[in-house]
Design a protein around this motif. Sequence first.
Motif, short mmCIF file in Angstrom:
data_model
loop_
_atom_site.label_atom_id
_atom_site.label_comp_id
_atom_site.label_asym_id
_atom_site.label_seq_id
_atom_site.Cartn_x
_atom_site.Cartn_y
_atom_site.Cartn_z
N LEU A 147 0.83 -1.19 0.00
CA LEU A 147 0.00 0.00 0.00
C LEU A 147 0.87 1.25 0.00
O LEU A 147 2.01 1.22 0.45
N TYR A 148 0.29 2.35 -0.48
CA TYR A 148 0.95 3.65 -0.46
C TYR A 148 0.05 4.61 0.28
O TYR A 148 -1.15 4.73 -0.02
N TYR A 149 0.60 5.30 1.31
CA TYR A 149 -0.19 6.19 2.16
C TYR A 149 0.67 7.33 2.68
O TYR A 149 1.76 7.10 3.22
N ARG A 150 0.20 8.54 2.50
CA ARG A 150 0.87 9.74 2.99
C ARG A 150 2.33 9.82 2.58
O ARG A 150 3.21 10.13 3.37
N GLY A 151 2.60 9.50 1.31
CA GLY A 151 3.94 9.65 0.78
C GLY A 151 4.89 8.52 1.10
O GLY A 151 6.09 8.62 0.85
N GLY A 152 4.38 7.42 1.66
CA GLY A 152 5.25 6.30 1.99
C GLY A 152 4.52 4.97 1.84
O GLY A 152 3.31 4.92 1.63
N TYR A 153 5.26 3.90 1.95
CA TYR A 153 4.70 2.56 1.81
C TYR A 153 4.16 2.09 3.15
O TYR A 153 4.69 2.44 4.21
N ALA A 154 3.12 1.27 3.09
CA ALA A 154 2.50 0.76 4.30
C ALA A 154 2.01 -0.67 4.04
O ALA A 154 1.88 -1.10 2.89
#
Length: 159
Positions: A147-154
Amino acid sequence: MDVEPARFRQLLGRFATGVTVITAIDAAGAPAGMTASSFTSVSLEPPLISVCIEHSADMYRTLEQADAFAVNILSADQEALSRRFAEQETGRFSGVGFHRTESGAIVLEGILAHLECEKFAAYPAGDHTIYLARVIGGATEEGQPLLYYRGGYAGLARG
């Protein structure tokens, strides 16, 4: 009055997206690919998806001439692969495992799923083009998505 680009990016950063690598054959017959998070389903009948590609991306030129492409949905352990295909450099496929399907789609190894697509329509939209494609095949594997969230991977946390 439009929202400022930095604010727009901040607002959209609150929406978690899956991470994909779009692959196709370029005009020279070589594999081409890029990381894309702007991918979504559009219709069940017929089975359509959309992907948005920035005009300055190498993949834009590839998709302009290609009749087909694949959407590779990345698994949680493929952050490095996502970063590699997000870079604007040649040789993205060097050392990367992939195979071609019967339809000619380029499928990366270790992914969560892939969709084999035929280009259906293209619509200019600001600095991107929205490509609609008919899904003609694909396959799935077990695992968790990247996943991609708030400019980073998650990762996906399950409670």
